[in-house]
Scaffold this motif. Sequence first.
Motif, PDB file in Angstrom:
ATOM      1  N   UNK A 182      60.991  20.015  85.612  1.00 17.02           N
ATOM      2  CA  UNK A 182      61.654  20.246  86.878  1.00 17.02           C
ATOM      3  C   UNK A 182      61.043  19.397  87.977  1.00 17.02           C
ATOM      4  N   UNK A 183      61.803  19.056  89.014  1.00 18.62           N
ATOM      5  CA  UNK A 183      61.309  18.155  90.059  1.00 18.62           C
ATOM      6  C   UNK A 183      60.051  18.663  90.760  1.00 18.62           C
ATOM      7  N   UNK A 184      60.064  19.925  91.178  1.00 13.49           N
ATOM      8  CA  UNK A 184      58.920  20.459  91.916  1.00 13.49           C
ATOM      9  C   UNK A 184      57.682  20.564  91.040  1.00 13.49           C
ATOM     10  N   UNK A 185      57.855  21.020  89.798  1.00  9.72           N
ATOM     11  CA  UNK A 185      56.713  21.163  88.897  1.00  9.72           C
ATOM     12  C   UNK A 185      56.132  19.808  88.541  1.00  9.72           C
ATOM     13  N   UNK A 186      56.989  18.813  88.329  1.00 11.06           N
ATOM     14  CA  UNK A 186      56.512  17.466  88.019  1.00 11.06           C
ATOM     15  C   UNK A 186      55.688  16.916  89.179  1.00 11.06           C
ATOM     16  N   UNK A 187      56.191  17.085  90.397  1.00 11.77           N
ATOM     17  CA  UNK A 187      55.448  16.618  91.568  1.00 11.77           C
ATOM     18  C   UNK A 187      54.109  17.326  91.696  1.00 11.77           C
ATOM     19  N   UNK A 188      54.093  18.639  91.388  1.00 10.35           N
ATOM     20  CA  UNK A 188      52.853  19.405  91.473  1.00 10.35           C
ATOM     21  C   UNK A 188      51.840  18.933  90.431  1.00 10.35           C
ATOM     22  N   UNK A 189      52.287  18.724  89.192  1.00  9.02           N
ATOM     23  CA  UNK A 189      51.389  18.296  88.116  1.00  9.02           C
ATOM     24  C   UNK A 189      50.803  16.922  88.421  1.00  9.02           C
ATOM     25  N   UNK A 190      51.658  15.979  88.824  1.00 11.54           N
ATOM     26  CA  UNK A 190      51.171  14.643  89.146  1.00 11.54           C
ATOM     27  C   UNK A 190      50.267  14.672  90.372  1.00 11.54           C
ATOM     28  N   UNK A 191      50.574  15.537  91.332  1.00 10.45           N
ATOM     29  CA  UNK A 191      49.739  15.649  92.518  1.00 10.45           C
ATOM     30  C   UNK A 191      48.352  16.162  92.185  1.00 10.45           C
ATOM     31  N   UNK A 192      48.279  17.183  91.328  1.00 12.83           N
ATOM     32  CA  UNK A 192      46.978  17.712  90.914  1.00 12.83           C
ATOM     33  C   UNK A 192      46.181  16.646  90.165  1.00 12.83           C
ATOM     34  N   UNK A 193      46.851  15.914  89.281  1.00 13.72           N
ATOM     35  CA  UNK A 193      46.169  14.850  88.543  1.00 13.72           C
ATOM     36  C   UNK A 193      45.656  13.771  89.491  1.00 13.72           C
ATOM     37  N   UNK A 194      46.450  13.436  90.501  1.00  6.97           N
ATOM     38  CA  UNK A 194      46.022  12.427  91.470  1.00  6.97           C
ATOM     39  C   UNK A 194      44.823  12.897  92.276  1.00  6.97           C
ATOM     40  N   UNK A 195      44.828  14.159  92.684  1.00 11.45           N
ATOM     41  CA  UNK A 195      43.697  14.706  93.446  1.00 11.45           C
ATOM     42  C   UNK A 195      42.422  14.686  92.604  1.00 11.45           C
ATOM     43  N   UNK A 196      42.537  15.074  91.330  1.00 12.39           N
ATOM     44  CA  UNK A 196      41.376  15.040  90.438  1.00 12.39           C
ATOM     45  C   UNK A 196      40.878  13.604  90.267  1.00 12.39           C
ATOM     46  N   UNK A 197      41.812  12.669  90.085  1.00 19.39           N
ATOM     47  CA  UNK A 197      41.426  11.271  89.950  1.00 19.39           C
ATOM     48  C   UNK A 197      40.738  10.732  91.187  1.00 19.39           C
ATOM     49  N   UNK A 198      41.221  11.113  92.363  1.00 19.95           N
ATOM     50  CA  UNK A 198      40.589  10.680  93.614  1.00 19.95           C
ATOM     51  C   UNK A 198      39.164  11.209  93.704  1.00 19.95           C
ATOM     52  N   UNK A 199      38.977  12.462  93.332  1.00 20.71           N
ATOM     53  CA  UNK A 199      37.640  13.054  93.381  1.00 20.71           C
ATOM     54  C   UNK A 199      36.690  12.358  92.400  1.00 20.71           C
ATOM     55  N   UNK A 200      37.174  12.079  91.202  1.00 21.03           N
ATOM     56  CA  UNK A 200      36.313  11.493  90.182  1.00 21.03           C
ATOM     57  C   UNK A 200      36.009  10.027  90.435  1.00 21.03           C
ATOM     58  N   UNK A 201      37.026   9.256  90.855  1.00 20.27           N
ATOM     59  CA  UNK A 201      36.865   7.809  90.962  1.00 20.27           C
ATOM     60  C   UNK A 201      36.660   7.334  92.394  1.00 20.27           C
ATOM     61  N   UNK A 202      37.555   7.719  93.306  1.00 25.56           N
ATOM     62  CA  UNK A 202      37.436   7.230  94.686  1.00 25.56           C
ATOM     63  C   UNK A 202      36.212   7.836  95.371  1.00 25.56           C
ATOM     64  N   UNK A 203      36.013   9.135  95.201  1.00 26.25           N
ATOM     65  CA  UNK A 203      34.812   9.777  95.748  1.00 26.25           C
ATOM     66  C   UNK A 203      33.593   9.431  94.900  1.00 26.25           C
ATOM     67  N   UNK A 205      32.562  11.103  91.876  1.00 27.98           N
ATOM     68  CA  UNK A 205      31.856  12.213  91.230  1.00 27.98           C
ATOM     69  C   UNK A 205      31.553  11.954  89.760  1.00 27.98           C
ATOM     70  N   UNK A 206      32.382  11.152  89.098  1.00 24.03           N
ATOM     71  CA  UNK A 206      32.215  10.954  87.664  1.00 24.03           C
ATOM     72  C   UNK A 206      30.996  10.104  87.337  1.00 24.03           C
ATOM     73  N   UNK A 207      30.584   9.237  88.247  1.00 20.31           N
ATOM     74  CA  UNK A 207      29.536   8.263  87.911  1.00 20.31           C
ATOM     75  C   UNK A 207      28.179   8.910  87.693  1.00 20.31           C
ATOM     76  N   UNK A 208      27.921  10.023  88.340  1.00 21.21           N
ATOM     77  CA  UNK A 208      26.627  10.676  88.168  1.00 21.21           C
ATOM     78  C   UNK A 208      26.493  11.364  86.808  1.00 21.21           C
ATOM     79  N   UNK A 209      27.587  11.544  86.098  1.00 15.97           N
ATOM     80  CA  UNK A 209      27.556  12.213  84.801  1.00 15.97           C
ATOM     81  C   UNK A 209      27.523  11.240  83.632  1.00 15.97           C
TER      82      UNK A 209
END
Length: 249
Positions: A182-203, A205-209
Amino acid sequence: MGVARLLAKGWVLVCLFAGAHAVAIAVASGAYPISALPPVIVCTLLFVAMGLLFVGGYGVSAVHGGLSHLKQMKAAHFIPNFNDAVFLAFVVLSFIDQITFAPNHLSGDVTNALESAIYFAVPGQRALLYAIVPCALDGGRIFASAFTWLLAIIFLCSSISRLKLAAGLMRLERATHPEVLGPATLAFVLGIAAVVGIQLLFVGSVFSFLPCSAYADIPGRLIVGLAPLMLSYLIVAALTALLASGHDK
């Protein structure tokens, strides 16, 4: 763009990028390209097939009509659009920089200027530097990461300027091939994935592990030379899905 297609594109790209680096590492170690290519090609194809098997199973089961959906596929469906073509060109540029320019230009006016700019703008670049320095690893990795982040930012800005057009095309595609989420669920799933990616790569967080061994091998090359571009692509996909989930006015 549906989840299945996005996962398939990402998986194939990761496998090809890793395979290309495997060949480059083997050649740099003294192996002949003709002897290094066959095993890498076999392994790459096996990994591609393994991933596409799971992604394809999800895609076929998700769409209405099952296998009949595959019969509607045409050659035009495999031609990359403008954003995809730019993205692939940037991936090739990043790979070339990793194996040719970056290892041979550890310092210089252009190198230092770009590294300083990205160091200031991207927290993940600082986190990468703090992680690599204790490992006594550089070999152009810092500049390669800075160059990839520059390409990722350019791609993101360029794609956002065409976001409304991409959302309109997504609505048209959704009318003929509905997404199971569904349109809303797809946007939500991709949005959550993007937020996680931003935290891990742009911020960063992943490099310290990650251990030092990860940066010295193919996983480190993927994180430095491909991950920022894939994050920008994911952000664009999430924004497109979000805009396409609303009503066109």
